[in-house]
Design a protein around this motif. Structure first.
Motif, mmCIF file in Angstrom:
data_model
loop_
_atom_site.group_PDB
_atom_site.id
_atom_site.type_symbol
_atom_site.label_atom_id
_atom_site.label_comp_id
_atom_site.label_asym_id
_atom_site.label_seq_id
_atom_site.Cartn_x
_atom_site.Cartn_y
_atom_site.Cartn_z
ATOM 1 N N THR A 1 -11.952 13.828 -3.510
ATOM 2 C CA THR A 1 -12.800 12.691 -3.530
ATOM 3 C C THR A 1 -14.047 13.345 -4.030
ATOM 4 O O THR A 1 -14.883 12.357 -5.365
ATOM 5 N N THR B 1 -8.743 7.862 1.313
ATOM 6 C CA THR B 1 -8.815 8.086 0.873
ATOM 7 C C THR B 1 -9.046 8.950 2.900
ATOM 8 O O THR B 1 -7.808 9.726 3.292
ATOM 9 N N PRO C 1 -10.801 6.369 -8.302
ATOM 10 C CA PRO C 1 -12.090 6.580 -8.180
ATOM 11 C C PRO C 1 -12.394 5.338 -9.036
ATOM 12 O O PRO C 1 -13.136 4.462 -8.658
ATOM 13 N N GLN D 1 -12.813 4.123 -2.995
ATOM 14 C CA GLN D 1 -11.800 4.688 -3.156
ATOM 15 C C GLN D 1 -11.384 6.004 -1.868
ATOM 16 O O GLN D 1 -10.640 7.141 -1.441
ATOM 17 N N TRP D 2 -13.390 6.536 -1.258
ATOM 18 C CA TRP D 2 -13.486 8.166 -0.435
ATOM 19 C C TRP D 2 -12.849 6.981 0.702
ATOM 20 O O TRP D 2 -12.430 8.113 1.540
ATOM 21 N N ALA E 1 -7.359 12.673 -7.447
ATOM 22 C CA ALA E 1 -8.627 12.261 -6.173
ATOM 23 C C ALA E 1 -9.930 12.402 -7.223
ATOM 24 O O ALA E 1 -10.220 11.186 -6.969
ATOM 25 N N ASN F 1 -6.860 15.201 -1.253
ATOM 26 C CA ASN F 1 -7.242 13.601 -1.406
ATOM 27 C C ASN F 1 -8.677 13.318 -1.222
ATOM 28 O O ASN F 1 -9.215 13.126 -1.732
#
Length: 538
Positions: free
Chosen positions: A333, A168, A413, A164-165, A408, A329
């Motif tokens: 995260t 972003t 995640p 997920q990071w 975020a 975002n």
């Protein structure tokens, strides 16, 4: 024969693998930044207003661009392809391995980027985006599986959360590349969107090359009877090559027990996932991905420029203000990467759902109470059909930022971390592929229907997403068990024992002690009770 170099540090492996997630981020922000520029609107124009045509309804002489439904279709082409790619990835990963499946995806992305960059019309653009989507579907489904099967339990959430990071970061980097490219050439020339859509192929090249120097999943190797290589991968990844380390012994024992048990069963198909013993966790994994889309994050990412246009922003100020949400975002995260394995999975999902419902209801209330309908849309853009100004507009921008800050570190995640932890080895590849395909199916639907929704029901769309956020919070409390800190084999035992979701807890101290070698090397490692019971009765 000289031994080939390969990465063995788990953080280095994750850092390269999650570039597959960044590809999705590149698409989100490039589309978000590009769809409001005259370069794009003029080249793919379908509306009544054309470049240089100054009328009472078009005082700036700007192009209208694609219709709302066409723009929805262009945006939705990528998640549509991703849905198919995610489903296909289940077969690819079982046959060729997690590593090779991701490599196949990165190669397809390069082809799609070339077609998108060279688009000569809407049809070619859609084809390129479908191909790009197919690649993203493969990578988004199998990168979490790959990392979760390599990572130790105490770091699994952090490492899979890097997906997920990476998304972003992909969003942020490509947004600023697209923004910088908007100054290339005249406002009615296509160079400004060709450059970013061409440059997005570069990370895929890095991913494709980097994967050649990374190991295969030890669980996939064991499943295909490559035990020597599986042991070497576990030892190198977790104990600097020490195969006698207690954690390595425990990990290999549990993998061996599961593989031996599963070898007594025939190869599985997708039908296995809806059988009585599996359907409960299948529904949890699928809804994790569905709910992550129904939070309304698509409104805040793909179409944030429309939202800020309705709040009275325009031109460079609007683009820069939109980019702030992408910075938020990225920054927000980070707490999840640091503490997600301590927080667990349930608490972030519950807190995130509650906060996002609050901001969605607030945004909808502000726009409905203080805004007004704009026939034909602002500057002829049908999706920007509502206008709010003054302090309420500032509040709308603030709640948008707060929504992103709530998503975020929670659903962002965890929606990638959670599904790979739910399933046993024999079905994990296909199960995560099915879960991820549901993400892309709803991503497709929302990408297509959000522009017409903004045009037709305006502020009420926020209320719809607010109801979704409230509903998902209730669903998580009663149905989603805690998996943090448990080995993937222990999670299997938890489901077989039928523990109520609200009674499950995070496990941290025991697994961390074992990974650090604090347990005695001769200590007997017991297998999860539910699995032992199932093995004895089979």
């Amino acid at each position: 024969m000289q031994k080939r170099f390969r990465f063995t540090n788990i953080y280095a492996i994750a850092a390269i693998a999650v570039v597959g997630g960044a590809l999705f981020g590149f698409d989100i922000s490039s589309m978000s930044a590009i769809i409001s520029t005259q370069h794009y609107l003029c080249y793919f124009n379908q509306g009544p207003n054309y470049w240089g045509q100054v009328t009472a309804d078009n005082p700036k002489g700007h192009c209208s661009g694609p219709t709302a439904s066409t723009q929805g279709g262009i945006t939705a082409a990528m998640p549509g392809g991703s849905w198919l790619g995610a489903l296909t990835s289940g077969f690819l990963t079982d046959k060729f391995g997690r590593n090779k499946a991701i490599r196949i995806g990165s190669g397809i992305w390069i082809i799609g980027s070339a077609i998108t960059c060279g688009s000569q019309g809407i049809a070619m653009l859609i084809v390129g985006r479908v191909i790009n989507g197919f690649a993203v579907g493969i990578c988004s489904a199998q990168v979490p599986v790959y990392i979760s099967e390599l990572a130790p339990p105490s770091k699994r959430g952090r490492l899979v959360g890097c997906q997920q990071w990476a998304i972003t970061w992909g969003i942020l980097i490509m947004f600023y590349i697209s923004y910088g490219s908007s100054f290339i050439g005249e406002e009615n020339t296509p160079n400004a969107w060709r450059v970013p859509w061409g440059l997005q192929a570069i990370p895929a090249v890095i991913l494709l090359v980097g994967l050649c120097f990374m190991p295969e999943s030890p669980r996939w190797l064991a499943k295909h009877n490559q035990w020597e290589e599986a042991e070497r991968v576990v030892a190198e990844s977790h104990a600097s090559g020490d195969s006698a380390h207690p954690f390595v012994r425990k990990e290999l024992k549990e993998i061996r027990d599961v593989v031996e048990f599963e070898n007594m069963n025939a190869d599985v198909t997708y039908l296995e996932l809806i059988k009585p013993h599996m359907i409960w966790r299948t529904h949890i994994g699928v809804f994790t991905q569905i709910w992550s889309q129904l939070t309304g994050m698509n409104v805040m990412m793909y179409y944030i420029t429309y939202v800020f246009t309705m709040a009275g922003l325009s031109g460079n100020i609007m683009l820069i203000s939109s980019s702030i949400s992408f910075v938020i975002n990225v920054v927000m995260t980070i707490p999840a990467l640091l503490w997600i394995d301590r927080w667990g999975r349930r608490i972030p999902l519950l807190v995130g759902g509650t906060l996002m419902a609050t901001w969605m209801f607030t945004t909808g209330g502000l726009m409905g109470s203080y805004g007004h309908y704009v026939p034909g849309g602002i500057d002829g853009v049908g999706a920007a059909s509502w206008s709010v100004s003054g302090p309420p507009a500032t509040a709308v921008i603030a709640t948008t930022y707060l929504f992103v800050a709530s998503f975020a570190p929670t659903w962002g995640p965890v929606s990638w971390i959670y599904p790979p932890e739910l399933f046993p080895l024999r079905v994990r590849g296909k199960a995560v592929a099915l879960c991820t395909s549901s993400n892309w199916a709803f991503n497709f639907a929302l990408s297509y229907f959000v522009p017409p929704g903004l045009e037709q029901i305006q502020w009420r769309l926020y209320m719809v997403f607010g109801v979704f956020c409230a509903t998902m919070t209730i669903h998580v409390f009663f149905a989603f068990p805690e998996t943090a800190g448990k080995t993937l084999e222990e999670v299997e035992g938890m489901f077989l024992e039928g523990q109520p979701a609200w009674k499950t807890k995070v496990v941290t101290k025991r697994t961390m002690a074992l990974e650090q070698g604090d347990m005695e090397s001769g200590e007997r490692i017991s297998y999860p009770a539910g699995v032992e019971k199932k093995r004895r009765t089979s």
